[in-house]
Design a protein around this motif. Structure first.
Motif, PDB file in Angstrom:
ATOM      1  N   LEU A   1       0.840  -1.203   0.000  1.00 60.72           N
ATOM      2  CA  LEU A   1       0.000   0.000   0.000  1.00 60.72           C
ATOM      3  C   LEU A   1       0.875   1.254   0.000  1.00 60.72           C
ATOM      4  O   LEU A   1       0.537   2.254  -0.636  1.00 60.72           O
ATOM      5  CB  LEU A   1      -0.940  -0.002   1.203  1.00 60.72           C
TER       6      LEU A   1
ATOM      7  N   GLY B   1      -9.964 -14.984   2.848  1.00 57.22           N
ATOM      8  CA  GLY B   1     -10.418 -13.609   2.670  1.00 57.22           C
ATOM      9  C   GLY B   1      -9.269 -12.673   2.368  1.00 57.22           C
ATOM     10  O   GLY B   1      -9.357 -11.794   1.507  1.00 57.22           O
ATOM     11  N   GLU B   2      -8.129 -12.887   3.074  1.00 55.83           N
ATOM     12  CA  GLU B   2      -6.954 -12.033   2.847  1.00 55.83           C
ATOM     13  C   GLU B   2      -6.432 -12.236   1.431  1.00 55.83           C
ATOM     14  O   GLU B   2      -5.971 -11.285   0.783  1.00 55.83           O
ATOM     15  CB  GLU B   2      -5.855 -12.355   3.856  1.00 55.83           C
TER      16      GLU B   2
ATOM     17  N   MET C   1      -8.464 -10.234  -0.891  1.00 54.24           N
ATOM     18  CA  MET C   1      -8.098  -8.822  -0.800  1.00 54.24           C
ATOM     19  C   MET C   1      -6.818  -8.550  -1.596  1.00 54.24           C
ATOM     20  O   MET C   1      -6.740  -7.591  -2.370  1.00 54.24           O
ATOM     21  CB  MET C   1      -7.929  -8.453   0.684  1.00 54.24           C
TER      22      MET C   1
ATOM     23  N   GLN D   1      -7.455  -8.753  -5.311  1.00 52.53           N
ATOM     24  CA  GLN D   1      -8.226  -7.591  -5.732  1.00 52.53           C
ATOM     25  C   GLN D   1      -7.312  -6.376  -5.871  1.00 52.53           C
ATOM     26  O   GLN D   1      -7.359  -5.657  -6.872  1.00 52.53           O
ATOM     27  CB  GLN D   1      -9.303  -7.336  -4.665  1.00 52.53           C
ATOM     28  N   ASN D   2      -6.461  -6.173  -4.872  1.00 54.88           N
ATOM     29  CA  ASN D   2      -5.558  -5.023  -4.900  1.00 54.88           C
ATOM     30  C   ASN D   2      -4.540  -5.147  -6.032  1.00 54.88           C
ATOM     31  O   ASN D   2      -4.170  -4.148  -6.650  1.00 54.88           O
ATOM     32  CB  ASN D   2      -4.843  -4.883  -3.555  1.00 54.88           C
TER      33      ASN D   2
ATOM     34  N   VAL E   1      -6.233  -3.927  -9.105  1.00 51.16           N
ATOM     35  CA  VAL E   1      -6.332  -2.462  -9.130  1.00 51.16           C
ATOM     36  C   VAL E   1      -4.993  -1.849  -9.560  1.00 51.16           C
ATOM     37  O   VAL E   1      -4.942  -0.971 -10.417  1.00 51.16           O
ATOM     38  CB  VAL E   1      -6.767  -1.929  -7.741  1.00 51.16           C
TER      39      VAL E   1
ATOM     40  N   LEU F   1      -4.152  -2.005 -13.265  1.00 52.58           N
ATOM     41  CA  LEU F   1      -4.844  -1.031 -14.112  1.00 52.58           C
ATOM     42  C   LEU F   1      -4.014   0.250 -14.246  1.00 52.58           C
ATOM     43  O   LEU F   1      -3.960   0.864 -15.306  1.00 52.58           O
ATOM     44  CB  LEU F   1      -6.220  -0.707 -13.534  1.00 52.58           C
ATOM     45  N   TYR F   2      -3.338   0.624 -13.156  1.00 48.96           N
ATOM     46  CA  TYR F   2      -2.526   1.841 -13.171  1.00 48.96           C
ATOM     47  C   TYR F   2      -1.287   1.673 -14.049  1.00 48.96           C
ATOM     48  O   TYR F   2      -0.637   2.638 -14.397  1.00 48.96           O
ATOM     49  CB  TYR F   2      -2.110   2.238 -11.747  1.00 48.96           C
TER      50      TYR F   2
ATOM     51  N   MET G   1      -4.946  -3.403 -18.229  1.00 46.95           N
ATOM     52  CA  MET G   1      -6.364  -3.559 -17.912  1.00 46.95           C
ATOM     53  C   MET G   1      -6.847  -4.993 -18.137  1.00 46.95           C
ATOM     54  O   MET G   1      -7.648  -5.501 -17.361  1.00 46.95           O
ATOM     55  CB  MET G   1      -7.170  -2.586 -18.767  1.00 46.95           C
TER      56      MET G   1
ATOM     57  N   ASN H   1     -16.785 -14.330  -4.792  1.00 48.05           N
ATOM     58  CA  ASN H   1     -16.564 -13.133  -3.989  1.00 48.05           C
ATOM     59  C   ASN H   1     -17.462 -12.040  -4.549  1.00 48.05           C
ATOM     60  O   ASN H   1     -17.607 -11.935  -5.772  1.00 48.05           O
ATOM     61  CB  ASN H   1     -15.114 -12.679  -4.081  1.00 48.05           C
TER      62      ASN H   1
ATOM     63  N   PHE I   1     -17.776  -8.734  -2.672  1.00 46.13           N
ATOM     64  CA  PHE I   1     -17.717  -7.537  -1.823  1.00 46.13           C
ATOM     65  C   PHE I   1     -17.716  -6.270  -2.669  1.00 46.13           C
ATOM     66  O   PHE I   1     -17.370  -6.299  -3.855  1.00 46.13           O
ATOM     67  CB  PHE I   1     -16.529  -7.578  -0.856  1.00 46.13           C
TER      68      PHE I   1
ATOM     69  N   ALA J   1     -16.039  -3.375  -3.068  1.00 47.54           N
ATOM     70  CA  ALA J   1     -14.910  -2.833  -3.826  1.00 47.54           C
ATOM     71  C   ALA J   1     -14.672  -3.657  -5.088  1.00 47.54           C
ATOM     72  O   ALA J   1     -14.361  -3.116  -6.150  1.00 47.54           O
ATOM     73  CB  ALA J   1     -13.658  -2.813  -2.960  1.00 47.54           C
TER      74      ALA J   1
ATOM     75  N   PHE K   1     -17.463  -2.949  -7.620  1.00 46.48           N
ATOM     76  CA  PHE K   1     -17.336  -1.552  -8.036  1.00 46.48           C
ATOM     77  C   PHE K   1     -16.144  -1.385  -8.986  1.00 46.48           C
ATOM     78  O   PHE K   1     -16.252  -0.771 -10.046  1.00 46.48           O
ATOM     79  CB  PHE K   1     -17.170  -0.656  -6.806  1.00 46.48           C
ATOM     80  N   ASN K   2     -15.012  -1.958  -8.606  1.00 45.56           N
ATOM     81  CA  ASN K   2     -13.814  -1.819  -9.437  1.00 45.56           C
ATOM     82  C   ASN K   2     -13.992  -2.532 -10.772  1.00 45.56           C
ATOM     83  O   ASN K   2     -13.587  -2.008 -11.817  1.00 45.56           O
ATOM     84  CB  ASN K   2     -12.596  -2.384  -8.704  1.00 45.56           C
TER      85      ASN K   2
END
Lengths: 332, 481
Positions: free
Chosen positions: B367, B394-395, B398, B401-402, B405, B408-409, B413, B428, B430, B432, B435-436
């Motif tokens: 992060l 779950g981790e 996460m 997912q991150n 994200v 994409l930067y 994509m 899954n 959730f 985010a 939405f993402n």
């Protein structure tokens, strides 16, 4: 994007384009917020109590086993909106050219040689600045000399690019994106192009006010001044001041007497400025006397010390950087 | 339109005028109004007032739309404060001991919490079409426990309100009433209806009031969970974030007092059988106290006083090494949010480089790279985490997912989309993630709506499969619809 101007088609073609352009401002992703329900009290509820309380894990940002009551989670969310653009920040944006031909459609159009070009129009200049698009594909790198080759896209495929631009001026900016591609059918082929404009306003985030005062000099050492500056956060976001430096010209040296001076065992606390907050900083400026015993010469009755550079971090570490014009003292 | 409605009294306009009706009227002002004037004499002297009243009738109905008529009337509040004496326990027991021995809990009446006007109807407006399909809806007669267990939280919220307002409910059965209220409010917050919950929670008024206590022993009749939940909701409902913080401090004071009492008891009491129970109680109250602290930090963050939150977290004195590490992770997240990446890095320097702690450390590290806009390094760490073993399910979701994200930067994509889609394949859903993924869909085609609806259908399908809690309640915003 903040405001999209009506796309102007360079070619007067009525037929809709087979390639679409989509953009998204890439501000930093944010941490997902969660509002965890009260954690179940260990061993508090008797086993026969009706199970009508939803589990607190349901309220978490993602199915974590940790069941933390904290509001912030490490889960990243893409920016939901354009937000505000500030002077000193880097503007990042992704541009996607997409082949919109439906797979298996009768027209059987083939889309090839897709290229994206981007320019930024800034308030102070009438000539737009052309932007570098990243990442470069191998094919593009090869074709760099000829500047002819773009990327071939299958139906549903996309070409994604990212542009970065350092915002230095207040006022209206226009990002102009041109997409060029070849559209080939069984019978014909042509090169088509279209251009889209995205306008946004860049605002100031930091206002700097300075004041210089002469200090009594200490013996032979030369003249001394105190340079004070007020830094005001006039943006809408909370920022953390990263560094404030007085970059002195030859003939002067300066010393910051701000938060970087910490006592033993103390932690450095960088100043946090909420919108509207003001932080006062101060620098001690001394003239440097050379071997011949002379100091810096004034120009037009004014001594110029140097410039003030400041850096800050916005939400999620978004960087900002700004330098002032020449600062100095007027000699009476 | 003007001539037909112009005949009716202007009063009707002001009462029933909705914004939808008022708007077209506004747009036809000018020429139509002039045309209207020859007709107006026929409707008598009221018509000129129609014109003059119009602007106000445009404004007032919209205002009254927001101020819902269901807000509890002040009459009830004054009623409640009449019942409860300010110095509750001592006053009552000393003044009328005979009455207090007679009065048992069951005699307290909670009718004021059962008025039907407290509980708002839930509309389906915000629910994506695939979630409205009748086949996915549970049987309305299923018991509340089943609805909760199957994750039908919307239906559970409705059911709880039905039970609360049903005539069969014993108005003094406080246990059942408060349990139902907790179910109602907590389910509302889980259905993206927190605003509604913050209105409904107002009916509880002051939970510190003596009326909510057992007259005999002073124990609180309201379950702890509801008291904690009500703090934030009431802060929102009364539009006063500080009230939320004060509310947590009130609860913390009580937790401290209870803890002191329990610890004293343990000291004095013989080391008999009671000790085990006492130890559990002490542990429970310690956990509660700690959770309240974290919630105060959360409340500060919610009111956007991030700096205040960092100062507050700095006052924590964790009791164990494990707690200290948890705290450092929370601090790091907060620093990142605030943008002080160096401070965040400093927080994790103390974490160990093996086991679960190493995972936590790497998450913050990734992060921090993200915050530095160094997405290459961030991707590297996320990939390392995804490849590592022993990451809890779950981790893992996460981290993946991150990773998506961050890709994409970097202009990747396609890879990002694949990763996020695979996560939805793994059931899954959730916020985010959906939405993402919907944001990526918007980027990669003009026809993104079909893809987003498809995603919503997929998530709606997850709910049915094994009947258990898989899908979470979804709203349009989860899919950018």
């Amino acid at each position: 994007m903040a405001h999209q101007r009506g796309g102007s088609t360079v070619e007067a073609v009525k037929e809709p384009h087979s390639v679409s352009l989509k953009v998204l401002r890439l501000s930093r992703p944010s941490l997902s917020v969660q509002h965890p329900l009260p954690l179940p009290t260990p061993g508090a509820s008797p086993p026969d109590s009706p199970n009508t309380f939803p589990a607190s894990s349901e309220s978490l940002a993602y199915p974590s086993a940790k069941n933390d009551a904290f509001i912030l989670s490490p889960l990243l969310t893409l920016p939901p909106a354009f937000g505000s653009a500030y002077v000193g920040e880097t503007f990042s944006c992704t541009l996607c050219a997409n082949n919109e031909v439906l797979p298996g459609s009768v027209s059987a159009k083939v889309i090839s040689n897709v290229r994206i070009e981007a320019e930024m129009k800034i308030p102070s200049s009438s000539t737009p600045i052309s932007l570098i698009l990243v990442p470069q594909t191998e094919k593009e790198e090869e074709a760099e000399k000829g500047k002819e080759h773009g990327v071939d896209l299958e139906p549903g495929q996309s070409l994604q690019k990212v542009v970065n631009f350092d915002l230095k001026e207040e006022g209206s900016h226009v990002l102009a994106v041109t997409v060029t591609y070849s559209e080939t059918t069984a019978t014909s082929g042509r090169i088509r192009t279209f251009r889209k404009l995205y306008q946004f306003v860049c605002k100031g985030c930091m206002v700097v006010r300075t004041k210089t005062g002469a200090l009594p000099s200490m013996g032979e050492k030369g003249r001394r001044w105190a340079l004070e500056a007020q830094l005001e956060n006039c943006g809408e976001e909370t920022i953390t001041l990263d560094m404030v430096v007085l970059e002195t010209k030859e003939g002067f040296k300066s010393q910051g007497i701000n938060w970087e001076i910490i006592g033993e065992g103390e932690q450095m606390d960088r100043p946090v400025l909420m919108p509207g907050d003001v932080q006062q900083v101060c620098f001690l400026v001394e003239e440097v006397i050379d071997d011949e015993g002379s100091g810096p010469e004034p120009t037009d009755g004014r001594l110029v010390f140097g410039i003030l550079s400041l850096g800050w971090r916005g939400p999620m570490g978004n960087r900002g950087f700004l330098s002032t014009g020449a600062l100095g003292a007027r000699l009476k | 339109m003007e001539s037909s409605s112009g005949g009716s009294t202007p009063k009707r306009h002001s009462r029933h005028g909705s914004s939808g009706r008022a708007l077209p009227r506004r747009s036809t002002r000018g020429p139509l109004d002039i045309n209207e004037s020859p007709i107006s004499p026929s409707s008598g002297p009221t018509t000129p007032s129609t014109l003059t009243h119009n602007p106000s009738s445009l404004l007032s109905p919209t205002a009254s739309q927001y101020a819902t008529p269901r807000i509890p009337s002040p009459a009830i509040g004054s009623n409640l404060s009449n019942i409860t004496s300010p110095s509750f326990r001592t006053a009552r027991t000393t003044l009328s001991p005979s009455r207090s021995t007679l009065s048992t809990n069951s005699q307290k009446d909670f009718t004021f919490l059962l008025r039907p006007e407290i509980y708002h109807p839930l509309t389906l407006l915000d629910v994506p079409p695939p979630f409205r399909v009748a086949s996915t809806q549970p049987d309305p007669s299923s018991p509340l426990e089943d609805l909760i267990a199957q994750g039908h939280l919307r239906s559970a919220a409705i059911k709880a309100a039905q039970l609360l307002t049903s005539p069969g409910l014993n108005t003094s059965d406080h246990e059942q009433i408060f349990n139902l209220i907790y179910t109602r409010l907590s389910c509302l917050t889980l259905c993206n209806q927190t605003t509604l919950a913050s209105q409904e929670v107002k009916a509880l008024e002051d939970l510190n009031s003596g009326y909510y206590r057992n007259d005999h022993d002073g124990t609180h009749l309201v379950p702890w969970e509801l008291r904690v939940l009500a703090v934030r909701l009431q802060g929102m409902g009364f539009n006063d974030a500080r009230r939320g913080i004060m509310g947590y401090y009130d609860l913390a004071r009580e937790a401290r007092l209870t803890l002191t009492g329990l610890k004293k008891k343990r000291k004095v009491g013989a080391e008999g059988d009671e000790n085990g129970k006492l130890g559990d109680d002490i542990k429970m109250w310690e956990t509660r106290l700690e959770e309240l602290g974290i919630r105060v930090a959360g409340a500060l963050i919610e009111m956007e006083d991030l700096e205040g939150a960092t100062r507050f977290l700095a006052t924590f004195k964790p009791s164990s090494d494990e707690k200290r590490q948890e705290l450092e992770v929370r601090k790091a997240l907060l620093w990142l949010c605030l943008g002080d990446v160096e401070a965040a890095r400093k927080c994790i320097s103390a974490l160990s480089t093996n086991g679960e702690q190493d995972h936590e450390r790497k998450v913050i590290l990734a992060l921090a790279h993200t915050a530095d806009s160094d997405f290459d390094s961030a991707v590297e760490v996320w990939e390392e985490l995804v490849a590592s073993e022993g990451l809890e399910k779950g981790e893992m979701a996460m981290c993946k997912q991150n990773l998506g994200v961050c890709l994409l930067y970097l202009g990747k994509m396609d890879e990002a989309r694949k990763i996020l889609e695979t996560l939805t394949d793994e059931r899954n859903s959730f916020h985010a993630l959906t939405f993402n993924l919907s944001t990526i869909y918007e980027l990669c085609t003009e026809r993104s709506r079909a893809l987003k609806i498809g995603l919503a259908e997929k998530v709606a399908g997850m709910q049915e499969e094994d009947g258990k809690k898989v899908g979470w309640e979804k709203v349009n915003g989860d899919f950018k619809l």
